[in-house]
Design a protein around this motif. Sequence first.
Motif, PDB file in Angstrom:
ATOM      1  N   UNK A  35       3.740   9.744   7.473  1.00 28.29           N
ATOM      2  CA  UNK A  35       4.328   8.742   8.372  1.00 28.29           C
ATOM      3  C   UNK A  35       3.270   7.742   8.840  1.00 28.29           C
ATOM      4  N   UNK A  36       2.080   8.238   9.189  1.00 23.58           N
ATOM      5  CA  UNK A  36       1.009   7.345   9.639  1.00 23.58           C
ATOM      6  C   UNK A  36       0.568   6.440   8.494  1.00 23.58           C
ATOM      7  N   UNK A  37       0.448   6.985   7.296  1.00 21.03           N
ATOM      8  CA  UNK A  37       0.047   6.189   6.138  1.00 21.03           C
ATOM      9  C   UNK A  37       1.071   5.091   5.873  1.00 21.03           C
ATOM     10  N   UNK A  38       2.354   5.400   5.984  1.00 18.24           N
ATOM     11  CA  UNK A  38       3.413   4.412   5.779  1.00 18.24           C
ATOM     12  C   UNK A  38       3.297   3.309   6.833  1.00 18.24           C
ATOM     13  N   UNK A  39       3.064   3.708   8.078  1.00 16.00           N
ATOM     14  CA  UNK A  39       2.926   2.751   9.183  1.00 16.00           C
ATOM     15  C   UNK A  39       1.727   1.819   8.953  1.00 16.00           C
ATOM     16  N   UNK A  40       0.621   2.379   8.515  1.00 15.07           N
ATOM     17  CA  UNK A  40      -0.583   1.590   8.225  1.00 15.07           C
ATOM     18  C   UNK A  40      -0.294   0.598   7.104  1.00 15.07           C
ATOM     19  N   UNK A  41       0.328   1.064   6.031  1.00 11.39           N
ATOM     20  CA  UNK A  41       0.656   0.201   4.899  1.00 11.39           C
ATOM     21  C   UNK A  41       1.579  -0.931   5.296  1.00 11.39           C
ATOM     22  N   UNK A  42       2.595  -0.635   6.107  1.00 10.03           N
ATOM     23  CA  UNK A  42       3.547  -1.664   6.537  1.00 10.03           C
ATOM     24  C   UNK A  42       2.876  -2.713   7.413  1.00 10.03           C
ATOM     25  N   UNK A  43       1.969  -2.276   8.286  1.00 10.66           N
ATOM     26  CA  UNK A  43       1.252  -3.224   9.161  1.00 10.66           C
ATOM     27  C   UNK A  43       0.389  -4.167   8.329  1.00 10.66           C
ATOM     28  N   UNK A  44      -0.271  -3.618   7.305  1.00  8.14           N
ATOM     29  CA  UNK A  44      -1.117  -4.458   6.446  1.00  8.14           C
ATOM     30  C   UNK A  44      -0.271  -5.421   5.625  1.00  8.14           C
ATOM     31  N   UNK A  45       0.893  -4.988   5.176  1.00  2.34           N
ATOM     32  CA  UNK A  45       1.759  -5.846   4.363  1.00  2.34           C
ATOM     33  C   UNK A  45       2.220  -7.075   5.140  1.00  2.34           C
ATOM     34  N   UNK A  46       2.405  -6.932   6.443  1.00  3.13           N
ATOM     35  CA  UNK A  46       2.822  -8.071   7.271  1.00  3.13           C
ATOM     36  C   UNK A  46       1.842  -9.238   7.161  1.00  3.13           C
ATOM     37  N   UNK A  47       0.562  -8.929   7.102  1.00  3.18           N
ATOM     38  CA  UNK A  47      -0.465  -9.966   7.048  1.00  3.18           C
ATOM     39  C   UNK A  47      -0.331 -10.811   5.792  1.00  3.18           C
ATOM     40  N   UNK A  48      -0.143 -10.189   4.646  1.00  7.72           N
ATOM     41  CA  UNK A  48      -0.103 -10.948   3.396  1.00  7.72           C
ATOM     42  C   UNK A  48       1.266 -11.585   3.166  1.00  7.72           C
ATOM     43  N   UNK A  49       2.306 -11.034   3.704  1.00  8.17           N
ATOM     44  CA  UNK A  49       3.621 -11.613   3.441  1.00  8.17           C
ATOM     45  C   UNK A  49       3.904 -12.830   4.337  1.00  8.17           C
ATOM     46  N   UNK A  50       3.120 -13.011   5.427  1.00  2.00           N
ATOM     47  CA  UNK A  50       3.334 -14.154   6.319  1.00  2.00           C
ATOM     48  C   UNK A  50       2.770 -15.441   5.751  1.00  2.00           C
ATOM     49  N   UNK A  70       0.854  -1.187   0.000  1.00  2.00           N
ATOM     50  CA  UNK A  70       0.000   0.000   0.000  1.00  2.00           C
ATOM     51  C   UNK A  70       0.890   1.237   0.000  1.00  2.00           C
ATOM     52  N   UNK A  71       0.675   2.080  -0.998  1.00  2.00           N
ATOM     53  CA  UNK A  71       1.418   3.334  -1.103  1.00  2.00           C
ATOM     54  C   UNK A  71       0.419   4.459  -0.915  1.00  2.00           C
ATOM     55  N   UNK A  72       0.728   5.410  -0.028  1.00  2.00           N
ATOM     56  CA  UNK A  72      -0.192   6.510   0.277  1.00  2.00           C
ATOM     57  C   UNK A  72      -0.459   7.372  -0.951  1.00  2.00           C
ATOM     58  N   UNK A  73      -1.714   7.712  -1.152  1.00  2.00           N
ATOM     59  CA  UNK A  73      -2.144   8.637  -2.199  1.00  2.00           C
ATOM     60  C   UNK A  73      -2.468   9.958  -1.511  1.00  2.00           C
TER      61      UNK A  73
END
Length: 183
Positions: A167-182, A152-155
């Motif tokens: 910064x918050x958008x990046x943090x949100x995107x990184x947290x969501x990416x963890x779910x699919x990469x596991x 997820x890249x912030x628009x």
Amino acid sequence: TVFIKGYPENVAGERLRARAKSILSQALPRGTVEKAKVFARNCSTAVRIVLPHLAAVTAMLDHLRVGSLEFVVGSPPNVFHHRLRVQADRTPGDRTKSRFLGKLWKEVQRRGPLPPGLRLESVIPKGLLTISDGSFAWPPFKITEKLGGYAAVAEDEGRSKPNMSVAMAREIGEAAEEVTSRR
């Protein structure tokens, strides 16, 4: 995988399987029907059919969309007709995308409520999470495929509606990416 839905709740699994196999034999060649796996439980309103290949799923869906499917229960004068519907299961990619959007949604909500008049909405087939005011919708993230999942890249426009920092958008995107990469 294909689902046949709309059965009444009081039917035995054996009868559901038999009806599903009968539907299969009308739609597909015998060799494909023999390879199909039919799953049904007592008192279930749906039957799950795992077919050996995508072409079989497509052929079955095409065949069943042409006509009407019914399941008949009872004998005259107490006959009940239940209209059945068929749907294909989501692909593994769609399931991963759905998990990703769900996690993204939760992470946005975890950061606090949206401003009044705005709400989060998702369109899973398109891979969209949007913020909407009822007239317009803005995606706060651009969702892209990456090896093993999604990113997820912030628009800027969508991110600015709920006053979300970069910064918050990046943090949100990184947290969501963890779910699919596991997975």
